[in-house]
Design a protein around this motif. Structure first.
Motif, PDB file in Angstrom:
ATOM      1  N   GLU A  82     -31.516 -20.384  32.989  1.00 45.69           N
ATOM      2  CA  GLU A  82     -33.063 -21.124  32.887  1.00 45.69           C
ATOM      3  C   GLU A  82     -33.909 -20.139  31.697  1.00 45.69           C
ATOM      4  OE1 GLU A  82     -35.181 -18.910  36.384  1.00 45.69           O
ATOM      5  OE2 GLU A  82     -34.602 -19.804  37.561  1.00 45.69           O
ATOM      6  N   THR A  83     -33.035 -18.749  30.965  1.00 45.84           N
ATOM      7  CA  THR A  83     -33.083 -18.301  30.275  1.00 45.84           C
ATOM      8  C   THR A  83     -32.280 -19.548  29.421  1.00 45.84           C
ATOM      9  OG1 THR A  83     -33.102 -16.543  30.819  1.00 45.84           O
ATOM     10  CG2 THR A  83     -32.369 -16.799  28.560  1.00 45.84           C
ATOM     11  N   ARG A  85     -32.196 -23.490  29.752  1.00 46.98           N
ATOM     12  CA  ARG A  85     -32.881 -24.254  29.543  1.00 46.98           C
ATOM     13  C   ARG A  85     -34.589 -23.977  28.925  1.00 46.98           C
ATOM     14  NH1 ARG A  85     -32.480 -24.765  35.638  1.00 46.98           N
ATOM     15  NH2 ARG A  85     -30.482 -26.435  35.274  1.00 46.98           N
ATOM     16  N   ALA A  86     -34.856 -22.811  28.935  1.00 45.25           N
ATOM     17  CA  ALA A  86     -36.516 -21.855  28.231  1.00 45.25           C
ATOM     18  C   ALA A  86     -35.455 -21.736  26.179  1.00 45.25           C
ATOM     19  CB  ALA A  86     -37.036 -20.494  28.350  1.00 45.25           C
ATOM     20  N   LEU A  88     -33.845 -23.550  25.351  1.00 45.83           N
ATOM     21  CA  LEU A  88     -33.580 -25.291  24.736  1.00 45.83           C
ATOM     22  C   LEU A  88     -34.669 -26.134  24.440  1.00 45.83           C
ATOM     23  CD1 LEU A  88     -30.195 -26.355  26.349  1.00 45.83           C
ATOM     24  CD2 LEU A  88     -30.686 -25.909  23.770  1.00 45.83           C
ATOM     25  N   ASP A  89     -36.022 -25.531  25.349  1.00 46.59           N
ATOM     26  CA  ASP A  89     -36.953 -26.464  25.390  1.00 46.59           C
ATOM     27  C   ASP A  89     -37.985 -26.472  24.645  1.00 46.59           C
ATOM     28  OD1 ASP A  89     -36.426 -27.704  27.693  1.00 46.59           O
ATOM     29  OD2 ASP A  89     -37.416 -26.585  29.364  1.00 46.59           O
ATOM     30  N   ARG A  90     -37.876 -25.336  23.559  1.00 45.14           N
ATOM     31  CA  ARG A  90     -38.667 -24.941  22.389  1.00 45.14           C
ATOM     32  C   ARG A  90     -38.352 -25.570  21.224  1.00 45.14           C
ATOM     33  NH1 ARG A  90     -37.655 -18.423  21.766  1.00 45.14           N
ATOM     34  NH2 ARG A  90     -38.293 -17.730  24.533  1.00 45.14           N
TER      35      ARG A  90
END
Length: 90
Positions: A82-83, A85-86, A88-90
């Motif tokens: 989850e970290t 993904r967070a 990479l989503d930025r």
């Protein structure tokens, strides 16, 4: 003569009774030996059972501990994914 025959019969009967008594004593001794062997085997089985029960308890404890560790590792992996993904989503 009848007294001699009676004495001979009595001696023959006594010999037969003594023979049966000896056979009974021999059978009793053999039964006691067999019982002793069976009792020894029963003791060994109980000792094995106690040892196996202890090993099973230890194995169950280790299995439970591994399940706990596995859950913790899974939780940490989910958190790490989850970290990532967070980030990479930025």
């Amino acid at each position: 003569m009848p007294a001699e025959k009676t004495l001979d019969q009595a001696l023959a009967e006594l010999a037969a009774v003594i023979g049966r008594l000896e056979n009974a004593v021999d059978a009793r001794i053999e039964n006691q030996r067999l019982n002793s062997e069976v009792e020894g085997e029963v003791r060994r089985v109980h000792e094995d059972r106690a040892r196996l029960a202890q090993e099973l308890d230890q194995s169950q404890f280790r299995a439970n501990r591994l399940e706990e560790v596995n859950r913790e590792v899974s939780r940490r992996l989910v958190t790490a994914m989850e970290t990532i993904r967070a980030v990479l989503d930025r």
